[in-house]
Design a protein around this motif. Structure first.
Motif, PDB file in Angstrom:
ATOM      1  N   LYS A 182       3.720 -12.217 -13.300  1.00  0.00           N
ATOM      2  CA  LYS A 182       2.919 -11.264 -12.530  1.00  0.00           C
ATOM      3  C   LYS A 182       3.803 -10.407 -11.642  1.00  0.00           C
ATOM      4  O   LYS A 182       3.632  -9.184 -11.560  1.00  0.00           O
ATOM      5  CB  LYS A 182       1.894 -12.031 -11.688  1.00  0.00           C
ATOM      6  N   SER A 183       4.772 -11.032 -10.964  1.00  0.00           N
ATOM      7  CA  SER A 183       5.666 -10.283 -10.083  1.00  0.00           C
ATOM      8  C   SER A 183       6.522  -9.298 -10.870  1.00  0.00           C
ATOM      9  O   SER A 183       6.748  -8.161 -10.441  1.00  0.00           O
ATOM     10  CB  SER A 183       6.565 -11.251  -9.310  1.00  0.00           C
ATOM     11  N   SER A 211       7.829 -14.652 -11.107  1.00  0.00           N
ATOM     12  CA  SER A 211       6.739 -14.942 -12.039  1.00  0.00           C
ATOM     13  C   SER A 211       6.476 -13.734 -12.929  1.00  0.00           C
ATOM     14  O   SER A 211       6.903 -12.605 -12.639  1.00  0.00           O
ATOM     15  CB  SER A 211       5.471 -15.300 -11.271  1.00  0.00           C
ATOM     16  N   THR A 261       9.892 -19.241  -8.215  1.00  0.00           N
ATOM     17  CA  THR A 261       9.229 -19.189  -9.519  1.00  0.00           C
ATOM     18  C   THR A 261       7.866 -18.520  -9.441  1.00  0.00           C
ATOM     19  O   THR A 261       7.506 -17.696 -10.298  1.00  0.00           O
ATOM     20  CB  THR A 261       9.075 -20.609 -10.096  1.00  0.00           C
ATOM     21  N   ILE A 262       7.107 -18.846  -8.390  1.00  0.00           N
ATOM     22  CA  ILE A 262       5.727 -18.372  -8.299  1.00  0.00           C
ATOM     23  C   ILE A 262       5.634 -16.999  -7.639  1.00  0.00           C
ATOM     24  O   ILE A 262       4.907 -16.119  -8.091  1.00  0.00           O
ATOM     25  CB  ILE A 262       4.866 -19.391  -7.526  1.00  0.00           C
TER      26      ILE A 262
END
Length: 513
Positions: free
Chosen positions: A135-136, A133, A128-129
């Motif tokens: 941003k990714s 995400s 998820t992060i």
């Protein structure tokens, strides 16, 4: 003698009553006639989702089966799915074991097959992060566009030599493999320098390594077949795992060699800017090497290839097939794009302005979800579903393909009608009637990436080219079932030519590529 007959009759009646009372006491869902030992295994036929839907049409939306030694619950209504994945979501948060799982999942540590617990939650957090995400996805937008431009250039070059027929199944698969490889390792799978035969050989190799395959086989339900040597598919699983593992390990080793050969200044800069998923995962491993082994990294990468390549390319193929059969829908989508994007190619940031394009994709996913049977869940304890008792250790199949075509939920459910998704309803707001990426805590974490890539690719192809069927007949829409996904029985072949207004823009792409 007559007394003996009466006695035997009484004993038989008592036996039947006992069996009936035990069955009622269990309070299991409706079930077809079962064979001794085999249970309902004779009903385990492909395509399994269609077979289970036929049974549900006869016995109801909740069905209890016995596949050999394993109990199976089949649900095919939105209310039952809601009950399983809200009230009982934690109980059904695990996955069943299988021969494929034993050999292809690094001891059930990969994200899709890991048991629910700390390890799974940790992988979910990383996915998820670090990988999916916002941003990714924003950082990877350039890769999405570049690979789609490569596809557009190939179609443009081919269309200039006359009435060229394009195998879109092959081209879409190349697109997604290239995109995924660049996200993972920063390089392409298929290079322009390869001739067609080289590309086909590599494509076959990649499909063999990362094909989703099957989840269950007869040996999973009848373990005795494995013991007496009549079931040998586990050997195929072992071979496939060895090939996957070698491929993935080579990708990791390649990055390690680059780090060794790089200067200290380059290494320091790379640590600041991580452009690939392997780099991100290696940096996590460097911080905690005991917890994050190479198998952990390979498991995440493998999941992206297995779960992300076939599903996205199939969705593109089904969408284009539907559009070729419905030129009025294709024209409406083209007008929407031309109204909002002029003098340039479609970009990621244009997608929110194209609601009808998203309606087309949603309608495609409704009619042809990439995985019409959700990956099976396993009950960790006894529970109640639909008023029936469900034993611990029951495999759960949620037939979303049947729900997506339920006439009680959808008007003209077999009709391609993107307009049904118009309005302010989002996928989440539609609840449990539309679930192309699963539902509950184990739903697909890569849904946003998949939707963005499919939307950008499909929108660009609609914007750039005038599409035609090969011949006058409609594109056939027959399915075949070779595993988890449902591909078209015959690959999509179509013709296209660039719109005159787009020739100059596409020509510039071709000169760059």
């Amino acid at each position: 003698m007559e007394l003996l007959y009466y006695l035997l009759l009484i004993l038989f009646i008592l036996f039947i009553l006992k069996v009936f009372s035990q069955t009622n006491k269990k309070n299991l869902p409706p079930s077809p006639f079962a064979l001794p030992i085999l249970g309902h295994i004779h009903l385990f036929k492909k395509p399994l989702n269609r077979r289970l839907q036929t049974l549900s049409n006869r016995y109801g939306p909740i069905l209890f089966l016995q596949f050999g030694s394993r109990p199976v619950l089949v649900i095919s209504s939105s209310s039952l799915v809601e009950e399983c994945f809200t009230k009982n979501d934690l109980i059904f948060a695990n996955r069943p074991s299988s021969i494929a799982g034993d050999h292809l999942t690094y001891n059930y540590t990969i994200f899709v097959w890991s048991p629910y617990g700390y390890h799974w939650r940790n992988m979910r957090r990383i996915a998820t992060i670090e990988i999916f995400s916002a941003k990714s996805l924003h950082m990877s937008a350039k890769i999405h566009k570049e690979e789609i431009c490569h596809l557009v250039s190939s179609l443009f070059r081919g269309s200039t030599v006359g009435s060229q027929h394009f195998n879109l199944k092959f081209m879409f698969s190349q697109l997604i493999f290239n995109l995924m490889m660049r996200l993972v390792a920063g390089k392409r799978c298929f290079e322009e320098s390869m001739d067609l035969d080289e590309q086909k050989r590599l494509h076959i190799l990649l499909k063999e390594i990362f094909f989703p395959g099957v989840i269950f086989e007869l040996g999973d339900f009848l373990p005795i077949l494995r013991k007496i040597g009549l079931y040998t598919d586990q050997e195929k699983c072992q071979i496939m795992h060895a090939r996957r593992d070698l491929f993935l390990q080579n990708l990791i080793n390649e990055f390690r060699r680059k780090q060794i050969d790089s200067s200290p200044a380059t290494i320091a800069e790379d640590k600041k800017i991580k452009t690939t998923i392997i780099e991100v995962l290696l940096s996590i491993q460097e911080a905690e090497p005991e917890q994050y082994s190479d198998d952990f990294i390979k498991g995440i990468i493998m999941t992206m290839f297995v779960a992300g390549t076939d599903t996205s390319s199939l969705t593109l193929e089904w969408a284009m097939s539907l559009l070729l059969n419905h030129p009025d829908v294709l024209q409406k989508a083209c007008l929407e794009i031309n109204h909002n994007v002029q003098g340039r190619l479609l970009e990621d940031y244009d997608l929110p302005k194209l609601p009808y394009l998203h309606c087309i994709i949603n309608e495609t996913l409704r009619l042809y979800p990439a995985a019409p049977l959700l990956i099976p869940h396993l009950s960790s304890e006894e529970c109640t579903v639909g008023g029936y008792n469900i034993p611990r250790g029951t495999i759960l199949y949620a037939n979303i393909g049947a729900i997506h075509r339920d006439p009680e939920l959808w008007t003209d459910p077999d009709k391609f009608m993107p307009e049904r998704f118009e309005g302010d309803q989002t996928e989440r707001e539609m609840g449990f009637k539309f679930m192309p990426f699963g539902v509950g805590r184990r739903m697909c974490p890569g849904a946003n990436l998949a939707q963005r890539v499919v939307a950008l690719a499909l929108g660009t192809l609609i914007q750039c080219f005038e599409w035609e069927r090969v011949g006058q007949d409609q594109v056939e829409m027959h399915e075949t079932n070779t595993g988890v996904t449902i591909p078209k029985a015959n690959p999509l072949v179509a013709m296209c030519k660039p719109y005159p207004s787009m020739v100059e823009t596409i020509s510039q792409l071709s000169s760059v590529n």
